[in-house]
Design a protein around this motif. Structure first.
Motif, mmCIF file in Angstrom:
data_model
loop_
_atom_site.group_PDB
_atom_site.id
_atom_site.type_symbol
_atom_site.label_atom_id
_atom_site.label_comp_id
_atom_site.label_asym_id
_atom_site.label_seq_id
_atom_site.Cartn_x
_atom_site.Cartn_y
_atom_site.Cartn_z
ATOM 1 N N MET A 1 43.950 43.355 43.062
ATOM 2 C CA MET A 1 43.133 42.163 43.023
ATOM 3 C C MET A 1 41.701 42.564 42.675
ATOM 4 S SD MET A 1 42.385 39.445 46.141
ATOM 5 C CE MET A 1 43.403 40.402 47.198
ATOM 6 N N SER A 2 41.089 41.830 41.787
ATOM 7 C CA SER A 2 39.709 42.107 41.382
ATOM 8 C C SER A 2 38.753 41.972 42.557
ATOM 9 C CB SER A 2 39.271 41.146 40.281
ATOM 10 O OG SER A 2 40.017 41.370 39.109
ATOM 11 N N ALA A 3 37.631 42.680 42.447
ATOM 12 C CA ALA A 3 36.558 42.586 43.430
ATOM 13 C C ALA A 3 35.247 42.531 42.665
ATOM 14 C CB ALA A 3 36.587 43.774 44.378
ATOM 15 N N TYR A 4 34.245 41.947 43.285
ATOM 16 C CA TYR A 4 32.982 41.684 42.609
ATOM 17 C C TYR A 4 31.808 42.216 43.407
ATOM 18 C CZ TYR A 4 36.145 38.719 40.109
ATOM 19 O OH TYR A 4 37.217 38.271 39.371
ATOM 20 N N PHE A 91 29.577 42.508 48.302
ATOM 21 C CA PHE A 91 30.895 42.833 47.754
ATOM 22 C C PHE A 91 31.855 41.730 48.198
ATOM 23 C CE2 PHE A 91 30.228 47.757 48.008
ATOM 24 C CZ PHE A 91 29.235 47.665 47.042
ATOM 25 N N VAL A 92 32.644 41.210 47.277
ATOM 26 C CA VAL A 92 33.590 40.147 47.622
ATOM 27 C C VAL A 92 34.887 40.318 46.840
ATOM 28 C CG1 VAL A 92 32.627 38.528 45.917
ATOM 29 C CG2 VAL A 92 33.846 37.624 47.881
ATOM 30 N N GLU A 93 36.004 40.077 47.512
ATOM 31 C CA GLU A 93 37.303 40.134 46.835
ATOM 32 C C GLU A 93 37.552 38.863 46.057
ATOM 33 O OE1 GLU A 93 40.130 40.942 49.992
ATOM 34 O OE2 GLU A 93 40.069 43.081 49.507
ATOM 35 N N GLY A 94 38.255 39.014 44.946
ATOM 36 C CA GLY A 94 38.624 37.864 44.132
ATOM 37 C C GLY A 94 39.855 37.150 44.693
ATOM 38 N N VAL A 95 40.307 36.168 43.956
ATOM 39 C CA VAL A 95 41.481 35.394 44.331
ATOM 40 C C VAL A 95 42.722 36.144 43.849
ATOM 41 C CG1 VAL A 95 42.667 33.205 43.966
ATOM 42 C CG2 VAL A 95 40.166 33.260 44.121
ATOM 43 N N PRO A 96 43.745 36.261 44.717
ATOM 44 C CA PRO A 96 44.969 36.954 44.279
ATOM 45 C C PRO A 96 45.602 36.202 43.096
ATOM 46 C CG PRO A 96 45.080 36.403 46.623
ATOM 47 C CD PRO A 96 43.842 35.773 46.077
ATOM 48 N N PRO A 97 46.233 36.963 42.185
ATOM 49 C CA PRO A 97 46.903 36.289 41.069
ATOM 50 C C PRO A 97 48.012 35.367 41.589
ATOM 51 C CG PRO A 97 47.145 38.701 40.935
ATOM 52 C CD PRO A 97 46.380 38.392 42.183
ATOM 53 N N SER A 98 48.187 34.242 40.919
ATOM 54 C CA SER A 98 49.229 33.309 41.410
ATOM 55 C C SER A 98 50.490 33.428 40.604
ATOM 56 C CB SER A 98 48.726 31.883 41.363
ATOM 57 O OG SER A 98 48.045 31.604 40.168
#
Length: 98
Positions: A1-4, A91-98
């Motif tokens: 999962m992407s992170a920003y 730092f923040v995690e993105g939304v999991p792929p659906s």
């Protein structure tokens, strides 16, 4: 999962900022990061004070983001950070792929 990595930046010294930015960009690329936002025009639509310069960098994962932040490559950029800029870094995690 992407992170920003989201930074709100106030430049203190233009020359040091340019050195920081150049070194940081190379380190970001080495860890699979890419800029999504890099100081473009920003408007507050609701709440809060006026925004400073906003930077958003996407990494493939939170692990890679943290590896970048702790890396010797990025440590070189951090040598310039204190004199170059003030910032708030999130730092923040993105939304999991659906």
């Amino acid at each position: 999962m992407s992170a920003y990595a989201i930074s709100e930046v106030d430049v203190k010294d233009a020359a040091d900022f340019e050195a920081y930015r150049t070194i940081a960009a190379k380190a970001i690329a080495q860890f699979g990061g890419r800029y999504l936002v890099r100081g473009g025009a920003a408007d507050v639509v609701e709440g809060g004070p006026p925004p400073k310069s906003i930077i958003v960098v996407e990494f493939p994962s939170m692990t890679r983001l943290r590896e970048w932040y702790a890396s010797p490559e990025y440590a070189e950029a951090l040598k310039h950070r204190r004199t170059a800029l003030d910032r708030r870094l999130i730092f923040v995690e993105g939304v999991p792929p659906s």
